[in-house]
Design a protein around this motif. Structure first.
Motif: not given
Length: 182
Positions: A104-113, A152-158, A116-125
């Protein structure tokens, strides 16, 4: 002294196909090597025809009445069957489930990182399990900070993915599943 490990199966047992003397029917429908129908014959007569041509008598369909057998080169048939299976295996895709963990206390920069990792996993199907873990007294933030962060993560990834499972509590963690768009 017995050796460990099982007995290696013969090629016919491996494929569960009856060949030559293994065929135990009274009569069969025979198809010649070139594909012509020979009609209904006894197994002995069919074996004789196969031996004259220097080929094998192979059961093609045991469901038919009478069962259908074909005169062919069994080794070549087995080789081609193995090639088809290898080709099918190459074309199949395996979808893995990857996991990304937050606190819950993960900072904004780490969250964005991590996004980005989630998007890479999704790109690999791959599917992604997004987990927010609560330790000790942090559990009181589950319905406020935790849910807001996952939404917020879900909205970013939609636009990149499909939400398979909305955020939901499982014990002391908040879990959400996302998958690639088809």
């Amino acid at each position: 002294m017995k050796k460990r490990g099982g007995r290696k199966l013969s090629p016919q047992q491996e494929l569960k196909i009856k060949v030559n003397e293994d065929i135990d029917y009274q009569e069969i429908r025979l198809v010649d090597a070139d594909g012509t129908q020979r009609g209904i014959l006894s197994v002995k007569a069919a074996l004789e025809i196969a031996r004259e041509q220097g080929l094998d008598l192979v059961e093609v369909s045991d469901k038919a009445d009478p069962p259908v057998c074909r005169v062919m080169n069994f080794d070549k048939f087995r080789y081609e069957l193995k090639k088809k299976q290898q080709e099918a295996k190459k074309k199949q895709t395996v979808i893995e489930t990857r996991e990304i963990k937050f606190r819950p206390k993960t900072e904004e920069h780490d969250l964005n990182f991590k996004i980005r990792k989630i998007k890479e996993f999704l790109a690999e199907k791959n599917k992604v399990k997004v987990t927010m873990r609560f330790r000790g007294r942090e559990i009181i933030y589950a319905q406020t900070i935790g849910l807001d962060a996952l939404n917020r993560i879900a909205d970013t990834l939609r636009e990149d993915c499909v939400i398979i499972q909305e955020p939901k509590m499982e014990g002391r963690q908040l879990v959400m599943f996302v998958g690639p768009k088809a």
